[in-house]
Design a protein around this motif. Structure first.
Motif: not given
Ligand code: FO1
Length: 345
Positions: A191, A235-236
């Motif tokens: 993450t 997750t970005r």
């Protein structure tokens, strides 16, 4: 500092990890490798972790590059004694140096360390791993892959090594997966990552056992370790996957037989679409296929993926590094919000 996470299995994953470490060497980046533990087993009293060991040995530079697993310069005196005593699997080679690893790991586990803690301690021994990457097992719990075949149900390694995947696999069961949690640090690493890469590993028994992989209609898939798939979906970081199938055949090992058990066809296109675009509930943003499979790009893009055709064969460290550089490049492309691509300069 860029945080990169690689999710990988054994042989193909280890080769790629070496290339990725080398491609990241110039920039100050931290690399974490989340490794499949589905192949793990208890054998002659010791805990054997094939993918973690392939990864550790390859990154330490002590792996047997000819066989693709185990240690360079191996001998089998203890293995011959075990065979003579009729214990263990006579068709599964436990080398003397390799047994050193299994005995050390088992000692640490018996002292109460988790698999992640034991893995970290084993890695400390290797000069080649001082500067990283950090190796994390997907889970500290036992979630072994067993295979239901016409010859009965057997551990994955028996199916893979003794039968050479010739016993028709009907289903892969991850024993104990319902109680298995991501190992400490795995979800956080994913993450908080700036980039997540799925290595060119077996999509079913190396990546599927970590992230899940669907069966075709009417066929069971593999669930993966609860929590890890969700971390990848949320997750970005951009998520870039690399096909381990080139031209309809598995680069290494027997992915075709694994996919067949799930009713899935053995093509780079189908595997990419089965992992699926994150925008459609899957785990990928970008899928890299070999130049030989460039015809798959249209279908992959139609499936919501960014797709690129690049040379995937890792016949030496240079090729592995170039492939890793392609994955890093693709990340930039995936990271740009769609529709705002700067005009081609
Ligand atoms: N692969 C084989 O084909 N034959 C073996 O006897 C064998 C022994 C072995 C021992 C330890 C270990 O870590 C790996 C070993 N492998 C062997 C490779 C193993 O089957 C593969 O590395 C993976 O499990 C498949 O991805």
């Amino acid at each position: 500092m860029r945080q990169v996470v690689l999710i990988a299995g054994g042989v193909g994953g280890a080769k790629f990890a070496r290339g990725l470490r080398s491609a990241l060497a110039e920039e100050r980046a931290s690399l974490t490798v989340v490794v499949n533990t589905g192949d793990d087993m208890w054998l002659t009293g010791v805990r054997v972790c094939p993918d973690l060991d392939s990864m550790m040995y390859a990154l330490a530079g002590v792996n047997d590059t000819a066989r693709g697993w185990g240690r360079a310069g191996e001998s089998e005196r203890v293995g011959a004694e075990l065979k003579a005593y009729g214990v263990g699997w006579p068709w599964f080679t436990l080398g003397d140096l390799d047994l050193g690893t299994h005995l050390a790991r088992t000692t640490l586990l018996r002292e109460g360390l988790t698999l992640s803690e034991a893995t970290a301690q084993l890695c400390l021994r290797w000069e080649g791993l001082r500067s990283g990457p950090r190796l994390l097992p997907a889970t500290d719990d036992e979630a072994e892959t067993w295979v239901e075949t016409a010859e009965g149900t057997m551990h994955f390694e028996e199916w893979w090594v003794r039968t050479r995947a010739s016993a028709a696999a009907r289903r892969f069961v991850q024993r104990g997966v319902e109680q298995a949690a991501p190992a400490a640090g795995v979800v956080e690493a994913i993450t908080e990552a700036d980039l997540v890469i799925l290595a060119p590993s077996n999509p079913v028994v190396s990546l599927g056992t970590v992230l899940g992989f669907p069966g075709a209609a009417g066929h069971p898939g593999v669930p993966g370790i609860a929590g890890i798939r969700q971390a990848v979906q949320q997750t970005r970081a951009p998520v870039v996957g690399i096909s381990s199938i080139i031209g309809g055949a598995a680069v290494h090992g027997m992915a075709a037989q694994c996919l067949a058990a799930l009713g899935q066809s053995c093509t780079a296109e189908n595997v990419g679409l089965s992992f699926g675009a994150r925008s459609r509930g899957g785990v990928l943003d970008t899928w890299l296929v070999d130049t030989e499979d460039a015809s798959a790009l249209t279908a992959l893009e139609a499936g919501g993926l960014t797709a690129r055709a690049v040379p995937l064969w890792m016949h030496d460290d240079g090729a592995s590094r170039r492939l890793a550089e392609q994955a890093l490049l693709s990340a930039h492309a995936a990271a740009e919000p769609r529709g705002h691509r700067p005009s081609a300069s």
